[in-house]
Design a protein around this motif. Structure first.
Motif, PDB file in Angstrom:
ATOM      1  N   THR A  81       0.821  -1.217   0.000  1.00  0.00           N
ATOM      2  CA  THR A  81       0.000   0.000   0.000  1.00  0.00           C
ATOM      3  C   THR A  81       0.855   1.269   0.000  1.00  0.00           C
ATOM      4  N   LYS A  82       0.190   2.397  -0.229  1.00  0.00           N
ATOM      5  CA  LYS A  82       0.818   3.725  -0.174  1.00  0.00           C
ATOM      6  C   LYS A  82       2.015   3.847  -1.118  1.00  0.00           C
ATOM      7  N   THR A  83       1.908   3.227  -2.273  1.00  0.00           N
ATOM      8  CA  THR A  83       3.044   3.255  -3.197  1.00  0.00           C
ATOM      9  C   THR A  83       3.289   4.656  -3.761  1.00  0.00           C
ATOM     10  N   ASP A  84       2.331   5.570  -3.532  1.00  0.00           N
ATOM     11  CA  ASP A  84       2.549   6.952  -3.983  1.00  0.00           C
ATOM     12  C   ASP A  84       3.636   7.641  -3.165  1.00  0.00           C
ATOM     13  N   LEU A  85       4.004   7.053  -2.030  1.00  0.00           N
ATOM     14  CA  LEU A  85       5.003   7.690  -1.162  1.00  0.00           C
ATOM     15  C   LEU A  85       6.440   7.282  -1.513  1.00  0.00           C
ATOM     16  N   VAL A 125      -0.869  -0.923  -4.507  1.00  0.00           N
ATOM     17  CA  VAL A 125      -2.000   0.019  -4.546  1.00  0.00           C
ATOM     18  C   VAL A 125      -1.643   1.317  -3.842  1.00  0.00           C
ATOM     19  N   ASN A 126      -2.404   2.358  -4.137  1.00  0.00           N
ATOM     20  CA  ASN A 126      -2.370   3.576  -3.335  1.00  0.00           C
ATOM     21  C   ASN A 126      -3.694   4.289  -3.492  1.00  0.00           C
ATOM     22  N   GLN A 127      -3.928   5.260  -2.618  1.00  0.00           N
ATOM     23  CA  GLN A 127      -5.264   5.854  -2.529  1.00  0.00           C
ATOM     24  C   GLN A 127      -5.655   6.641  -3.787  1.00  0.00           C
ATOM     25  N   LEU A 128      -4.699   6.898  -4.654  1.00  0.00           N
ATOM     26  CA  LEU A 128      -5.021   7.636  -5.874  1.00  0.00           C
ATOM     27  C   LEU A 128      -5.553   6.704  -6.962  1.00  0.00           C
ATOM     28  N   SER A 187      -0.524  -3.906   9.854  1.00  0.00           N
ATOM     29  CA  SER A 187      -0.197  -2.970  10.932  1.00  0.00           C
ATOM     30  C   SER A 187      -1.092  -1.738  10.908  1.00  0.00           C
ATOM     31  N   SER A 188      -1.116  -1.032  12.035  1.00  0.00           N
ATOM     32  CA  SER A 188      -1.886   0.199  12.130  1.00  0.00           C
ATOM     33  C   SER A 188      -1.304   1.253  11.187  1.00  0.00           C
ATOM     34  N   GLY A 189      -2.198   1.915  10.461  1.00  0.00           N
ATOM     35  CA  GLY A 189      -1.768   3.021   9.618  1.00  0.00           C
ATOM     36  C   GLY A 189      -1.356   2.655   8.210  1.00  0.00           C
ATOM     37  N   VAL A 190      -1.493   1.392   7.830  1.00  0.00           N
ATOM     38  CA  VAL A 190      -1.080   1.004   6.476  1.00  0.00           C
ATOM     39  C   VAL A 190      -2.142   1.333   5.424  1.00  0.00           C
ATOM     40  N   GLY A 191      -3.342   1.729   5.887  1.00  0.00           N
ATOM     41  CA  GLY A 191      -4.362   2.174   4.936  1.00  0.00           C
ATOM     42  C   GLY A 191      -5.537   1.229   4.738  1.00  0.00           C
ATOM     43  N   LYS A 192      -5.793   0.373   5.723  1.00  0.00           N
ATOM     44  CA  LYS A 192      -6.883  -0.601   5.595  1.00  0.00           C
ATOM     45  C   LYS A 192      -8.250   0.086   5.529  1.00  0.00           C
ATOM     46  N   SER A 193      -8.468   1.072   6.411  1.00  0.00           N
ATOM     47  CA  SER A 193      -9.766   1.760   6.424  1.00  0.00           C
ATOM     48  C   SER A 193      -9.918   2.646   5.192  1.00  0.00           C
ATOM     49  N   THR A 194      -8.821   3.208   4.742  1.00  0.00           N
ATOM     50  CA  THR A 194      -8.857   4.021   3.520  1.00  0.00           C
ATOM     51  C   THR A 194      -9.299   3.155   2.337  1.00  0.00           C
ATOM     52  N   LEU A 195      -8.754   1.952   2.283  1.00  0.00           N
ATOM     53  CA  LEU A 195      -9.146   0.998   1.239  1.00  0.00           C
ATOM     54  C   LEU A 195     -10.631   0.656   1.358  1.00  0.00           C
ATOM     55  N   LYS A 200     -13.593   5.947  10.011  1.00  0.00           N
ATOM     56  CA  LYS A 200     -12.655   7.025  10.310  1.00  0.00           C
ATOM     57  C   LYS A 200     -11.259   6.502  10.004  1.00  0.00           C
ATOM     58  N   THR A 201     -10.491   7.293   9.303  1.00  0.00           N
ATOM     59  CA  THR A 201      -9.132   6.846   9.020  1.00  0.00           C
ATOM     60  C   THR A 201      -8.161   7.554   9.946  1.00  0.00           C
ATOM     61  N   LYS A 202      -7.057   6.917  10.060  1.00  0.00           N
ATOM     62  CA  LYS A 202      -6.084   7.395  11.026  1.00  0.00           C
ATOM     63  C   LYS A 202      -5.387   8.638  10.480  1.00  0.00           C
ATOM     64  N   GLU A 203      -5.414   9.689  11.294  1.00  0.00           N
ATOM     65  CA  GLU A 203      -4.625  10.854  10.918  1.00  0.00           C
ATOM     66  C   GLU A 203      -3.447  10.885  11.862  1.00  0.00           C
ATOM     67  N   HIS A 207      -8.083   8.291  15.278  1.00  0.00           N
ATOM     68  CA  HIS A 207      -9.051   7.608  14.421  1.00  0.00           C
ATOM     69  C   HIS A 207      -8.555   6.265  13.949  1.00  0.00           C
ATOM     70  N   THR A 208      -7.742   5.692  14.760  1.00  0.00           N
ATOM     71  CA  THR A 208      -7.296   4.369  14.417  1.00  0.00           C
ATOM     72  C   THR A 208      -8.478   3.431  14.664  1.00  0.00           C
ATOM     73  N   THR A 209      -8.624   2.434  13.842  1.00  0.00           N
ATOM     74  CA  THR A 209      -9.765   1.525  13.961  1.00  0.00           C
ATOM     75  C   THR A 209      -9.623   0.693  15.236  1.00  0.00           C
ATOM     76  N   THR A 210     -10.711   0.595  16.006  1.00  0.00           N
ATOM     77  CA  THR A 210     -10.621  -0.167  17.253  1.00  0.00           C
ATOM     78  C   THR A 210     -11.474  -1.420  17.226  1.00  0.00           C
ATOM     79  N   PRO A 270      -8.734  -3.660  12.993  1.00  0.00           N
ATOM     80  CA  PRO A 270      -7.738  -2.758  13.577  1.00  0.00           C
ATOM     81  C   PRO A 270      -6.346  -3.320  13.352  1.00  0.00           C
ATOM     82  N   GLY A 271      -5.363  -2.466  13.242  1.00  0.00           N
ATOM     83  CA  GLY A 271      -3.987  -2.926  13.073  1.00  0.00           C
ATOM     84  C   GLY A 271      -3.576  -3.779  14.261  1.00  0.00           C
ATOM     85  N   MET A 272      -2.907  -4.868  13.971  1.00  0.00           N
ATOM     86  CA  MET A 272      -2.478  -5.732  15.074  1.00  0.00           C
ATOM     87  C   MET A 272      -1.132  -5.256  15.570  1.00  0.00           C
TER      88      MET A 272
END
Ligand SMILES: Nc1nc2c(ncn2[C@@H]2O[C@H](COP(=O)(O)OP(=O)(O)OP(=O)(O)O)[C@@H](O)[C@H]2O)c(=O)[nH]1
Ligand SMILES: [Mg+2]
Ligand SMILES: [Zn+2]
Length: 329
Positions: A129-133, A158-161, A183-191, A202-205, A215-218, A235-237
């Motif tokens: 994920t987040k290959t745009d970075l 993949v990436n969000q774009l 893991s937390s913050g890899v973009g699961k909720s965004t996907l 809610k996605t993690k900011e 806004h991490t998924t709980t 939620p990220g493990m």
């Protein structure tokens, strides 16, 4: 008059289950006293993705009396001393193991997730994920590294774009259930949000001051696509214990391979051969049939990839020869 019906678990808080019937009616469910008496381990209780059966009361409440047979069950080892496994999700077809290209890259962790997926009976797919970075070259290199380490398991960048529905299309069949883990913050909720219009997870900011996430998924939640496909966000493990039955530090790729090396015959197919260490481990309950099945699949894929590579090399040689010939003429 009581009405018996089946519904799917879409959310859970403590002992309360949110379930949806085939007609898309939402109900809240609790397990019956009898059910509770018969349940011994956490996996005996309903988990997200489960189909449950029960009786309807008060028009929107379900007294859950049974879990319908599970097609697959994802579990992980619980923290602490207990050897019980904690169920994560049931009836999953595809486990998307998400790893972000920017900082999360870790092949050992990936292996653990793969192990969990294999044990569950679901098929793993790896999402980088987040290959745009990162640069395109970096993304390709990471994807190649993953492919090399996991031999034949699909890897999708993949990436969000990107249009996620298009990217994951072949896995989003009407009756399919998919789950995002990682893991937390890899973009699961965004996907999830991109795939499901009404998910609004809610996605993690990441806070600038202390780079801690909000806004991490709980909680795990199950959503439906319009075509009926089910999507579970998790939620990220923080730590991913491998389900009990295996030492936690054992490498999932190596366990079966090293076992196989102790078979009596070097060309053992681990079927009915005498002195087969793999079958012996299955007999002792130390190895699941499912794991062997996945191992075979992996071996077949490895061979297929080798053949494909050989074919490619041959083609390239041919081309090179042709070029040489043209040059000579
Ligand atoms: N640059 C970039 N950022 C992304 C991408 N996907 C998600 N993010 C950002 O990364 C952060 C984390 O995303 P989430 O979707 O909340 O991650 P998560 O995996 O659900 O995290 P947990 O719920 O904590 O497990 C958010 O700020 C997103 O906006 C992407 O493809 N590219
Ligand atoms: Mg999330
Ligand atoms: Zn054998």
């Amino acid at each position: 008059m009581t009405q018996t019906l089946q519904a799917r678990v879409t959310f859970q808080t403590r002992n309360l289950y949110f379930v949806v019937t085939k007609e898309q009616k939402q109900l809240t469910g609790t397990v019956s006293g009898h059910f509770q008496q018969q349940a011994y381990t956490p996996s005996d209780f309903p988990v997200i993705g489960d189909w449950v059966e029960g009786t309807l009361y008060d028009s929107d409440k379900l007294l859950i009396t049974a879990i319908c047979p599970r097609k697959s069950l994802m579990t992980r080892k619980m923290a602490g001393l207990t050897s019980d496994n904690q169920p994560i999700a049931a009836n999953v077809d595809t486990v998307f193991i998400c790893m972000s290209a920017n900082h999360d890259f870790n092949l050992t962790r990936l292996e653990r997730y793969l192990y969990i997926a294999w044990e569950s009976g679901a098929n793993p797919v790896i999402l980088l994920t987040k290959t745009d970075l990162v640069t395109e070259e970096q993304a390709i290199e990471m994807s190649n590294n993953i492919q090399e380490a996991t031999a034949g398991i699909p890897v999708i960048s993949v990436n969000q774009l990107m249009d996620m529905r298009q990217a994951l299309d072949s896995y989003l069949a009407p009756k399919a259930t998919i789950v995002f883990v990682g893991s937390s913050g890899v973009g699961k909720s965004t996907l999830t949000n991109q795939l499901v219009e009404n998910a609004h997870q809610k996605t993690k900011e990441v806070r600038k001051e202390d780079s801690k996430g909000r806004h991490t998924t709980t909680n795990r939640s199950l959503f439906f696509l319009k075509n009926g496909c089910s999507i579970i966000d998790t939620p990220g493990m923080r730590e991913i214990g491998i389900a009990s039955g295996f030492a936690e530090n054992s490498s999932s790729f190596e366990t079966l391979e090293s076992l196989a090396q102790t078979c009596k015959f070097t060309n053992c197919q681990h079927e009915t051969e005498p002195g087969c260490a793999v079958q012996a481990a299955i007999y002792r309950g130390e190895l699941s049939e499912e794991r062997l099945k996945n191992y075979r699949k992996l071996e077949a894929e490895k061979k297929y990839n080798e053949r494909r590579q050989q074919f490619k090399e041959k083609q390239q040689n041919k081309k090179a020869k042709r070029r040489e010939k043209n040059y000579e003429e």
